[in-house]
Design a protein around this motif. Structure first.
Motif, PDB file in Angstrom:
ATOM      1  N   ARG A 373     -15.904  12.070 -18.019  1.00 14.58           N
ATOM      2  CA  ARG A 373     -15.078  10.872 -17.834  1.00 14.58           C
ATOM      3  C   ARG A 373     -13.677  11.290 -17.401  1.00 14.58           C
ATOM      4  O   ARG A 373     -13.075  12.158 -18.042  1.00 14.58           O
ATOM      5  CB  ARG A 373     -15.034  10.066 -19.128  1.00 14.58           C
ATOM      6  N   ARG A 374     -13.179  10.665 -16.342  1.00 15.25           N
ATOM      7  CA  ARG A 374     -11.878  11.040 -15.800  1.00 15.25           C
ATOM      8  C   ARG A 374     -11.089   9.794 -15.399  1.00 15.25           C
ATOM      9  O   ARG A 374     -11.663   8.744 -15.122  1.00 15.25           O
ATOM     10  CB  ARG A 374     -12.033  11.930 -14.561  1.00 15.25           C
ATOM     11  N   VAL A 375      -9.759   9.951 -15.342  1.00 11.72           N
ATOM     12  CA  VAL A 375      -8.896   8.924 -14.776  1.00 11.72           C
ATOM     13  C   VAL A 375      -8.925   9.090 -13.264  1.00 11.72           C
ATOM     14  O   VAL A 375      -8.591  10.163 -12.743  1.00 11.72           O
ATOM     15  CB  VAL A 375      -7.452   9.055 -15.302  1.00 11.72           C
ATOM     16  N   ASN A 376      -9.329   8.055 -12.556  1.00 10.47           N
ATOM     17  CA  ASN A 376      -9.428   8.141 -11.094  1.00 10.47           C
ATOM     18  C   ASN A 376      -8.137   7.775 -10.393  1.00 10.47           C
ATOM     19  O   ASN A 376      -7.820   8.332  -9.348  1.00 10.47           O
ATOM     20  CB  ASN A 376     -10.554   7.225 -10.598  1.00 10.47           C
ATOM     21  N   GLU A 377      -7.405   6.802 -10.949  1.00 10.06           N
ATOM     22  CA  GLU A 377      -6.148   6.383 -10.323  1.00 10.06           C
ATOM     23  C   GLU A 377      -5.295   5.624 -11.322  1.00 10.06           C
ATOM     24  O   GLU A 377      -5.800   5.001 -12.258  1.00 10.06           O
ATOM     25  CB  GLU A 377      -6.408   5.511  -9.082  1.00 10.06           C
ATOM     26  N   ILE A 378      -4.000   5.723 -11.120  1.00  5.36           N
ATOM     27  CA  ILE A 378      -3.016   4.939 -11.872  1.00  5.36           C
ATOM     28  C   ILE A 378      -2.131   4.270 -10.831  1.00  5.36           C
ATOM     29  O   ILE A 378      -1.485   4.950 -10.018  1.00  5.36           O
ATOM     30  CB  ILE A 378      -2.165   5.815 -12.802  1.00  5.36           C
ATOM     31  N   VAL A 379      -2.122   2.942 -10.826  1.00  6.03           N
ATOM     32  CA  VAL A 379      -1.336   2.222  -9.836  1.00  6.03           C
ATOM     33  C   VAL A 379      -0.340   1.303 -10.532  1.00  6.03           C
ATOM     34  O   VAL A 379      -0.601   0.803 -11.630  1.00  6.03           O
ATOM     35  CB  VAL A 379      -2.227   1.399  -8.870  1.00  6.03           C
ATOM     36  N   ALA A 380       0.795   1.112  -9.894  1.00  7.33           N
ATOM     37  CA  ALA A 380       1.805   0.173 -10.372  1.00  7.33           C
ATOM     38  C   ALA A 380       1.664  -1.131  -9.597  1.00  7.33           C
ATOM     39  O   ALA A 380       1.198  -1.148  -8.449  1.00  7.33           O
ATOM     40  CB  ALA A 380       3.205   0.750 -10.176  1.00  7.33           C
ATOM     41  N   VAL A 381       2.048  -2.227 -10.233  1.00  5.77           N
ATOM     42  CA  VAL A 381       2.004  -3.551  -9.593  1.00  5.77           C
ATOM     43  C   VAL A 381       3.447  -4.035  -9.454  1.00  5.77           C
ATOM     44  O   VAL A 381       4.072  -4.456 -10.439  1.00  5.77           O
ATOM     45  CB  VAL A 381       1.180  -4.539 -10.440  1.00  5.77           C
ATOM     46  N   PRO A 382       4.009  -3.961  -8.241  1.00  7.59           N
ATOM     47  CA  PRO A 382       5.422  -4.319  -8.053  1.00  7.59           C
ATOM     48  C   PRO A 382       5.740  -5.795  -8.276  1.00  7.59           C
ATOM     49  O   PRO A 382       6.902  -6.161  -8.415  1.00  7.59           O
ATOM     50  CB  PRO A 382       5.697  -3.911  -6.596  1.00  7.59           C
ATOM     51  N   GLY A 383       4.717  -6.660  -8.238  1.00  8.60           N
ATOM     52  CA  GLY A 383       4.970  -8.078  -8.455  1.00  8.60           C
ATOM     53  C   GLY A 383       4.995  -8.906  -7.186  1.00  8.60           C
ATOM     54  O   GLY A 383       5.225 -10.116  -7.241  1.00  8.60           O
ATOM     55  N   ARG A 384       4.737  -8.272  -6.051  1.00 11.60           N
ATOM     56  CA  ARG A 384       4.764  -8.990  -4.773  1.00 11.60           C
ATOM     57  C   ARG A 384       3.357  -9.430  -4.371  1.00 11.60           C
ATOM     58  O   ARG A 384       2.379  -8.725  -4.612  1.00 11.60           O
ATOM     59  CB  ARG A 384       5.368  -8.112  -3.682  1.00 11.60           C
ATOM     60  N   VAL A 385       3.294 -10.600  -3.738  1.00 12.52           N
ATOM     61  CA  VAL A 385       2.016 -11.169  -3.274  1.00 12.52           C
ATOM     62  C   VAL A 385       2.168 -11.563  -1.812  1.00 12.52           C
ATOM     63  O   VAL A 385       3.167 -12.183  -1.429  1.00 12.52           O
ATOM     64  CB  VAL A 385       1.616 -12.401  -4.104  1.00 12.52           C
ATOM     65  N   GLU A 386       1.190 -11.194  -0.999  1.00 11.52           N
ATOM     66  CA  GLU A 386       1.203 -11.593   0.411  1.00 11.52           C
ATOM     67  C   GLU A 386      -0.189 -12.065   0.788  1.00 11.52           C
ATOM     68  O   GLU A 386      -1.169 -11.327   0.624  1.00 11.52           O
ATOM     69  CB  GLU A 386       1.612 -10.409   1.293  1.00 11.52           C
ATOM     70  N   ASP A 387      -0.290 -13.307   1.282  1.00 13.23           N
ATOM     71  CA  ASP A 387      -1.574 -13.916   1.660  1.00 13.23           C
ATOM     72  C   ASP A 387      -2.564 -13.853   0.493  1.00 13.23           C
ATOM     73  O   ASP A 387      -3.739 -13.488   0.665  1.00 13.23           O
ATOM     74  CB  ASP A 387      -2.167 -13.221   2.893  1.00 13.23           C
ATOM     75  N   ASP A 388      -2.086 -14.180  -0.696  1.00 11.07           N
ATOM     76  CA  ASP A 388      -2.893 -14.200  -1.927  1.00 11.07           C
ATOM     77  C   ASP A 388      -3.440 -12.832  -2.303  1.00 11.07           C
ATOM     78  O   ASP A 388      -4.407 -12.730  -3.069  1.00 11.07           O
ATOM     79  CB  ASP A 388      -4.059 -15.192  -1.800  1.00 11.07           C
ATOM     80  N   VAL A 389      -2.854 -11.769  -1.779  1.00  6.62           N
ATOM     81  CA  VAL A 389      -3.253 -10.405  -2.125  1.00  6.62           C
ATOM     82  C   VAL A 389      -2.090  -9.740  -2.852  1.00  6.62           C
ATOM     83  O   VAL A 389      -0.954  -9.718  -2.356  1.00  6.62           O
ATOM     84  CB  VAL A 389      -3.628  -9.583  -0.878  1.00  6.62           C
ATOM     85  N   ILE A 390      -2.375  -9.214  -4.040  1.00  2.00           N
ATOM     86  CA  ILE A 390      -1.337  -8.570  -4.846  1.00  2.00           C
ATOM     87  C   ILE A 390      -1.095  -7.153  -4.323  1.00  2.00           C
ATOM     88  O   ILE A 390      -2.034  -6.374  -4.146  1.00  2.00           O
ATOM     89  CB  ILE A 390      -1.758  -8.518  -6.327  1.00  2.00           C
ATOM     90  N   GLU A 391       0.161  -6.843  -4.068  1.00  2.00           N
ATOM     91  CA  GLU A 391       0.495  -5.497  -3.605  1.00  2.00           C
ATOM     92  C   GLU A 391       0.424  -4.506  -4.760  1.00  2.00           C
ATOM     93  O   GLU A 391       0.715  -4.851  -5.916  1.00  2.00           O
ATOM     94  CB  GLU A 391       1.901  -5.472  -3.007  1.00  2.00           C
TER      95      GLU A 391
END
Length: 448
Positions: A373-391
């Protein structure tokens, strides 16, 4: 004169180190006498296991004395017989050796003749063969201590066994032919993020970053497939919560176990025989907000309770949860979808920006072909949305290794979007991500 075979101590004698099994007739007789003793003494077998073992040892010692007179058959391995008797009366019978085996992660019964286990992430078919009556008795015994039930009106159940293992039962009629049983064992391989580093699940820099993020009060979503280690990761993250904060958790069954001085764990409850009294996960999330929490933890969101969690996180209350998803991106999409189950008046126009502003980090876990078992990715969510897609802003990703080398989780150069929250707790996140460590002193351990 016929040749004689060498004695046990002779050079040519074959020595069998494995103890012979207890003769079935003797074992059945001792089992019946032990059950009679337990009933007569008024002992609760599952609560007073030590007393049951003492009674079993007494019976086996008496049998051993009688065997010297030739009145009864001798026992080849008295200690083994005691263990078998305790497993039959106070434990879970034929499954007890598998439950006691530290290498076994999960046990499941597809039908009485097909009992499987998972070891190191891989499935194995055991040679254990049960009867239908044994499976029914085991399910009844396992549910006895949990206070939960399974019947025609409630054909599935989740319950917790006394050792902390999670039981899931699907009654015959819903599952074809036989009752299906799953037991997911609680194996404490990692209690803190430093333990995950030692296990190779993530590098020290990523662990230090997650530790700092929890201390800074960021909202963390842990995502991954079944058995990817989500609950273990959530336990390790929760162990990093400062000891001066009040933690309230909500789960379907108690699985979280982490050290903290001010923690109230809650679990759901199924409806009674009258069809009333059910406590859903959504009810617990709402109730937790009335308990003056500093942090809210939800074991796993999978339905409309996601809306209540989002509303709590959006109000400035830090929290964490787990979610089934194939990637960090898909985890955010699912977080935007589940609240829509709460009612027709909930729209994506409200949910998507709320998710974007409420979730700070997504930690995605996976399990490789070797069962690691491994961590594959860690992503931050800046809070911006464009065309209903979260950056999203990747912080750590697994880069492709050369040849047969494994992929490594490496810092992408990205940084979380709220560095001031780290500064409030005295952490320079840029220095940390550049390999400077957590305040120059590594990861924290235990409660604080």
């Amino acid at each position: 004169m016929a040749p004689t075979s060498p004695g046990p101590g002779a050079p040519g004698a074959a020595v069998d180190s494995a103890p012979r099994p207890t003769p079935p007739g003797v074992l059945e007789s001792l089992d019946a006498r032990l059950r009679q003793l337990v009933r007569r003494e008024g002992v609760d077998p599952q609560r007073d296991t030590v007393l049951v073992r003492q009674l079993a040892e007494r019976l086996v010692a008496e049998h051993d004395e009688w065997s010297m007179t030739g009145a009864v058959e001798p026992l080849p391995a008295p200690e083994q017989t005691v263990g078998e008797l305790v497993a039959r009366v106070a434990g879970f019978g034929p499954l007890q050796p598998l439950l006691d085996d530290p290498a076994v992660e999960e046990i499941w019964i597809n039908d009485p003749s097909r009992v499987f286990v998972a070891r190191h992430g891989r499935h194995e078919l055991t040679n254990l063969v049960l009867s239908r009556a044994q499976v029914d008795e085991l399910v009844e015994r396992m549910l006895k201590s949990s206070g939960r039930r399974v019947d025609l009106s409630q054909p599935f159940v989740d319950a917790m066994l006394p050792e902390g293992h999670r039981l899931h039962v699907v009654l015959q009629g819903i599952s074809r032919g036989f009752t299906a049983v799953n037991i997911r064992k609680f194996r404490l391989q990692a209690a803190r993020l430093t333990d995950l580093v030692q296990l190779g699940s993530l590098p020290a820099t990523a662990a230090a970053f997650l530790d700092a993020s929890v201390r800074a009060g960021l909202n963390v979503l842990v995502a991954g497939a079944t058995q990817a280690g989500k609950t273990t990761m959530l336990n390790c993250l929760a162990a990093a919560i400062p000891g001066g904060e009040r933690v309230v958790s909500a789960e379907e069954v108690f699985e979280l176990k982490f050290p903290h001085p001010d923690w109230v764990p809650m679990q759901t409850r199924q409806a009674g025989l009258e069809g009333t009294g059910e406590i859903r996960l959504r009810d617990l999330v709402k109730e937790s907000l009335r308990m003056r929490p500093s942090r809210v933890i939800v074991g796993e969101v999978r339905a409309e309770e996601c809306l209540d969690l989002l509303l709590a996180l959006n109000s400035g209350l830090p929290g964490m949860c787990t979610l089934h998803a194939n990637s960090a991106r898909e985890a955010l999409v699912k977080m935007c979808t589940l609240p829509l189950l709460a009612g027709e008046n909930i729209s994506a126009r409200f949910v998507v920006p709320t998710v974007a502003s409420s979730v700070d980090l997504v930690v995605h876990l996976g399990i490789d072909v070797g069962g690691t078992r491994r961590v594959n990715e860690i992503v931050a969510v800046p809070g911006r949305v464009e065309d209903d897609v979260i950056e999203i802003e990747p912080i750590f990703e697994r880069s492709a290794g050369q040849g047969s080398e494994p992929r490594e989780l490496r810092w992408t150069g990205g940084v979380p979007h709220r560095p001031e929250r780290y500064q409030r707790v005295g952490i320079d996140v840029h220095q940390l991500l550049n390999g400077g460590g957590l305040n120059g002193g590594g990861l924290h351990g235990g409660t604080r």
